[in-house]
Scaffold this motif. Structure first.
Motif, PDB file in Angstrom:
ATOM      1  N   ASP A 179       1.986  -6.606  -0.912  1.00 23.06           N
ATOM      2  CA  ASP A 179       1.151  -7.157  -1.992  1.00 23.06           C
ATOM      3  C   ASP A 179      -0.124  -6.327  -2.184  1.00 23.06           C
ATOM      4  N   GLU A 180      -0.726  -5.916  -1.090  1.00 27.11           N
ATOM      5  CA  GLU A 180      -1.955  -5.111  -1.189  1.00 27.11           C
ATOM      6  C   GLU A 180      -1.667  -3.725  -1.789  1.00 27.11           C
ATOM      7  N   ILE A 181      -0.559  -3.148  -1.388  1.00 19.99           N
ATOM      8  CA  ILE A 181      -0.177  -1.823  -1.913  1.00 19.99           C
ATOM      9  C   ILE A 181       0.076  -1.906  -3.417  1.00 19.99           C
ATOM     10  N   LEU A 182       0.807  -2.935  -3.846  1.00 27.00           N
ATOM     11  CA  LEU A 182       1.132  -3.058  -5.272  1.00 27.00           C
ATOM     12  C   LEU A 182      -0.121  -3.364  -6.096  1.00 27.00           C
ATOM     13  N   PHE A 183      -1.054  -4.110  -5.520  1.00 23.22           N
ATOM     14  CA  PHE A 183      -2.302  -4.374  -6.231  1.00 23.22           C
ATOM     15  C   PHE A 183      -3.083  -3.076  -6.421  1.00 23.22           C
ATOM     16  N   ARG A 184      -3.237  -2.322  -5.363  1.00 22.30           N
ATOM     17  CA  ARG A 184      -3.998  -1.067  -5.494  1.00 22.30           C
ATOM     18  C   ARG A 184      -3.300  -0.087  -6.432  1.00 22.30           C
ATOM     19  N   GLU A 197       7.493   5.144 -13.554  1.00 17.39           N
ATOM     20  CA  GLU A 197       7.218   6.546 -13.897  1.00 17.39           C
ATOM     21  C   GLU A 197       6.753   7.294 -12.655  1.00 17.39           C
ATOM     22  N   ASP A 198       6.781   8.616 -12.753  1.00 23.07           N
ATOM     23  CA  ASP A 198       6.379   9.432 -11.598  1.00 23.07           C
ATOM     24  C   ASP A 198       4.958   9.113 -11.130  1.00 23.07           C
ATOM     25  N   ARG A 199       4.048   8.919 -12.101  1.00 21.68           N
ATOM     26  CA  ARG A 199       2.658   8.684 -11.679  1.00 21.68           C
ATOM     27  C   ARG A 199       2.502   7.310 -11.019  1.00 21.68           C
ATOM     28  N   ALA A 200       3.356   6.354 -11.427  1.00 20.85           N
ATOM     29  CA  ALA A 200       3.316   5.033 -10.782  1.00 20.85           C
ATOM     30  C   ALA A 200       3.851   5.145  -9.358  1.00 20.85           C
ATOM     31  N   ILE A 201       4.899   5.917  -9.180  1.00 20.60           N
ATOM     32  CA  ILE A 201       5.463   6.137  -7.836  1.00 20.60           C
ATOM     33  C   ILE A 201       4.414   6.813  -6.947  1.00 20.60           C
ATOM     34  N   CYS A 202       3.705   7.763  -7.542  1.00 21.61           N
ATOM     35  CA  CYS A 202       2.653   8.475  -6.806  1.00 21.61           C
ATOM     36  C   CYS A 202       1.549   7.507  -6.361  1.00 21.61           C
ATOM     37  N   ARG A 203       1.194   6.573  -7.227  1.00 20.75           N
ATOM     38  CA  ARG A 203       0.156   5.595  -6.859  1.00 20.75           C
ATOM     39  C   ARG A 203       0.633   4.694  -5.708  1.00 20.75           C
ATOM     40  N   ILE A 204       1.899   4.285  -5.769  1.00 16.84           N
ATOM     41  CA  ILE A 204       2.423   3.435  -4.693  1.00 16.84           C
ATOM     42  C   ILE A 204       2.410   4.215  -3.373  1.00 16.84           C
ATOM     43  N   TYR A 205       2.867   5.436  -3.441  1.00 13.63           N
ATOM     44  CA  TYR A 205       2.947   6.285  -2.241  1.00 13.63           C
ATOM     45  C   TYR A 205       1.555   6.468  -1.613  1.00 13.63           C
ATOM     46  N   THR A 206       0.585   6.802  -2.461  1.00 15.09           N
ATOM     47  CA  THR A 206      -0.778   7.045  -1.967  1.00 15.09           C
ATOM     48  C   THR A 206      -1.400   5.761  -1.427  1.00 15.09           C
ATOM     49  N   SER A 207      -1.242   4.663  -2.173  1.00 13.25           N
ATOM     50  CA  SER A 207      -1.827   3.387  -1.744  1.00 13.25           C
ATOM     51  C   SER A 207      -1.226   2.924  -0.426  1.00 13.25           C
ATOM     52  N   MET A 208       0.080   3.166  -0.272  1.00 12.90           N
ATOM     53  CA  MET A 208       0.768   2.758   0.957  1.00 12.90           C
ATOM     54  C   MET A 208       0.141   3.444   2.179  1.00 12.90           C
ATOM     55  N   GLU A 210      -2.838   4.896   2.356  1.00 16.06           N
ATOM     56  CA  GLU A 210      -4.250   4.496   2.483  1.00 16.06           C
ATOM     57  C   GLU A 210      -4.376   3.141   3.155  1.00 16.06           C
ATOM     58  N   ILE A 211      -3.643   2.162   2.619  1.00 15.68           N
ATOM     59  CA  ILE A 211      -3.807   0.782   3.101  1.00 15.68           C
ATOM     60  C   ILE A 211      -3.334   0.650   4.547  1.00 15.68           C
ATOM     61  N   LEU A 212      -2.230   1.282   4.878  1.00 18.18           N
ATOM     62  CA  LEU A 212      -1.751   1.189   6.268  1.00 18.18           C
ATOM     63  C   LEU A 212      -2.771   1.813   7.231  1.00 18.18           C
ATOM     64  N   ASN A 213      -3.331   2.949   6.842  1.00 20.67           N
ATOM     65  CA  ASN A 213      -4.332   3.585   7.702  1.00 20.67           C
ATOM     66  C   ASN A 213      -5.604   2.751   7.810  1.00 20.67           C
ATOM     67  N   GLU A 214      -6.004   2.153   6.691  1.00 23.75           N
ATOM     68  CA  GLU A 214      -7.197   1.292   6.716  1.00 23.75           C
ATOM     69  C   GLU A 214      -6.957   0.065   7.600  1.00 23.75           C
ATOM     70  N   PHE A 236      -8.820  -7.059   9.619  1.00 24.20           N
ATOM     71  CA  PHE A 236      -8.505  -6.584   8.268  1.00 24.20           C
ATOM     72  C   PHE A 236      -8.366  -7.717   7.247  1.00 24.20           C
ATOM     73  N   GLN A 237      -8.185  -8.968   7.710  1.00 24.86           N
ATOM     74  CA  GLN A 237      -8.011 -10.087   6.771  1.00 24.86           C
ATOM     75  C   GLN A 237      -9.178 -10.184   5.791  1.00 24.86           C
ATOM     76  N   ASP A 238     -10.372  -9.793   6.214  1.00 23.59           N
ATOM     77  CA  ASP A 238     -11.543  -9.874   5.328  1.00 23.59           C
ATOM     78  C   ASP A 238     -11.478  -8.832   4.212  1.00 23.59           C
ATOM     79  N   LEU A 239     -10.663  -7.813   4.415  1.00 30.63           N
ATOM     80  CA  LEU A 239     -10.611  -6.715   3.450  1.00 30.63           C
ATOM     81  C   LEU A 239      -9.416  -6.817   2.502  1.00 30.63           C
ATOM     82  N   LEU A 240      -8.605  -7.855   2.682  1.00 24.36           N
ATOM     83  CA  LEU A 240      -7.463  -8.030   1.779  1.00 24.36           C
ATOM     84  C   LEU A 240      -7.975  -8.382   0.390  1.00 24.36           C
ATOM     85  N   LYS A 241      -7.372  -7.775  -0.620  1.00 27.79           N
ATOM     86  CA  LYS A 241      -7.856  -7.985  -1.997  1.00 27.79           C
ATOM     87  C   LYS A 241      -7.112  -9.117  -2.698  1.00 27.79           C
ATOM     88  N   VAL A 242      -5.807  -9.254  -2.450  1.00 28.48           N
ATOM     89  CA  VAL A 242      -5.045 -10.296  -3.152  1.00 28.48           C
ATOM     90  C   VAL A 242      -4.292 -11.249  -2.223  1.00 28.48           C
TER      91      VAL A 242
END
Ligand SMILES: [Zn+2]
Length: 287
Positions: A179-184, A197-208, A210-214, A236-242
């Motif tokens: 849920d956090e990855i898809l929101f970002r 689209e390719d750019r949407a796939i790229c956003r999912i990949y990057t967010s995934m 980022e969020i896992l490392n955070e 990390f619960q305090d940093l969840l966005k959705v």
């Protein structure tokens, strides 16, 4: 509930405490938690006297290597907890497996709902360790690049949320982080993977990544049960966005977070930031 960041945190907090230690006694207090070998007696006999030589994570599994041969593998599932105590340990009600080390110290596996499992496998027996051999690529593996992710996605039918939860598609993600990855990424959880689209796939990949490392840096998310290998809650619960924030204001727009069942799971998303057709609109805000 423990997902990749929580399992990684349990491992990193436990390993310095148990690496090099020899297992003196094995107490299986509920035989159902033993997933392999076939009986709890075989499990105890096989593990007694072995030394923990190292450990690593694969998906949501914790794997400890043993000095002579084989691995001790834990799958925490919903409510499993694995922690170390250096005090004299009196087993609590839900302590289903207790390992005492020579020279002191105890490793305890507790599980209130008893979905968790422990496996003792020799080389060649990995197929008996739950879903170990069916796991997809590791999202943080440097070799798992955008091209590999994109190619894998384009071969799949179905909604993006369900795919990311599918452990044989990609290992380690669960409901919270998807849920956090898809929101970002600004992707609606019901979006068909084939329509991305390719750019949407790229956003999912990057967010995934980022969020896992955070979340690993935040030592995981604790709602109820999760604790690390020393019994501490995550931050990390305090940093969840959705996730878990139904009815609260989206941090990026004035809309309210909604909850909807997608892929059989409660899914939290912002209806404004994550429009179903967001890939096609091209209106992507930088965040
Ligand atoms: Zn929003």
């Amino acid at each position: 509930m423990p997902e990749l960041p929580e399992v990684e945190t349990v491992l990193s907090s436990l390993l310095p405490k148990i690496k090099g230690k020899k297992i003196k006694t094995v107490r299986v207090r509920h035989k159902d938690v033993v997933g392999w070998p076939e009986t709890a007696i075989k499990f105890s006999q096989g593990l007694c006297g072995k030394k923990i030589s190292g450990g690593f994570r694969r998906g949501k599994l914790l794997l400890f290597t043993l000095d002579e041969e084989g691995k001790l593998i834990f799958h925490l599932r919903m409510t499993g907890r694995l922690y170390y105590s250096d005090k004299i340990y009196q087993p609590r009600k839900h302590a289903h497996l207790v390992l005492d080390f020579s020279g002191g110290g105890t490793l305890i596996f507790e599980d209130t709902r008893r979905f968790g499992r422990v496996y003792l496998v020799k080389t060649g027996e990995e197929k008996y360790a739950g879903n170990l051999e069916k796991l997809g690529p590791e999202p943080l593996d440097p070799e798992f690049d955008l091209k590999a992710f994109s190619q894998a996605l384009k071969q799949k039918k179905g909604r993006i949320k369900g795919l990311l939860l599918n452990q044989s598609f990609i290992a380690g993600l669960g409901n919270i982080y998807v849920d956090e990855i898809l929101f970002r990424s600004q992707i609606h959880p019901e979006t068909s993977a084939q329509n991305l689209e390719d750019r949407a796939i790229c956003r999912i990949y990057t967010s995934m990544k980022e969020i896992l490392n955070e979340a690993i840096a935040g030592r995981g998310t604790t709602f109820r049960d999760y604790r690390d290998g020393e019994g501490r809650a995550g931050d990390f619960q305090d940093l969840l966005k959705v996730y878990g924030r139904e009815g609260e204001k989206c941090p990026y727009c004035s809309d309210y977070i909604e909850r909807k069942k997608v892929a059989g799971r409660s899914s939290f998303f912002c209806p404004c930031c994550q429009k179903d057709d967001v890939n096609d609109s091209g209106s992507v805000r930088k965040r």
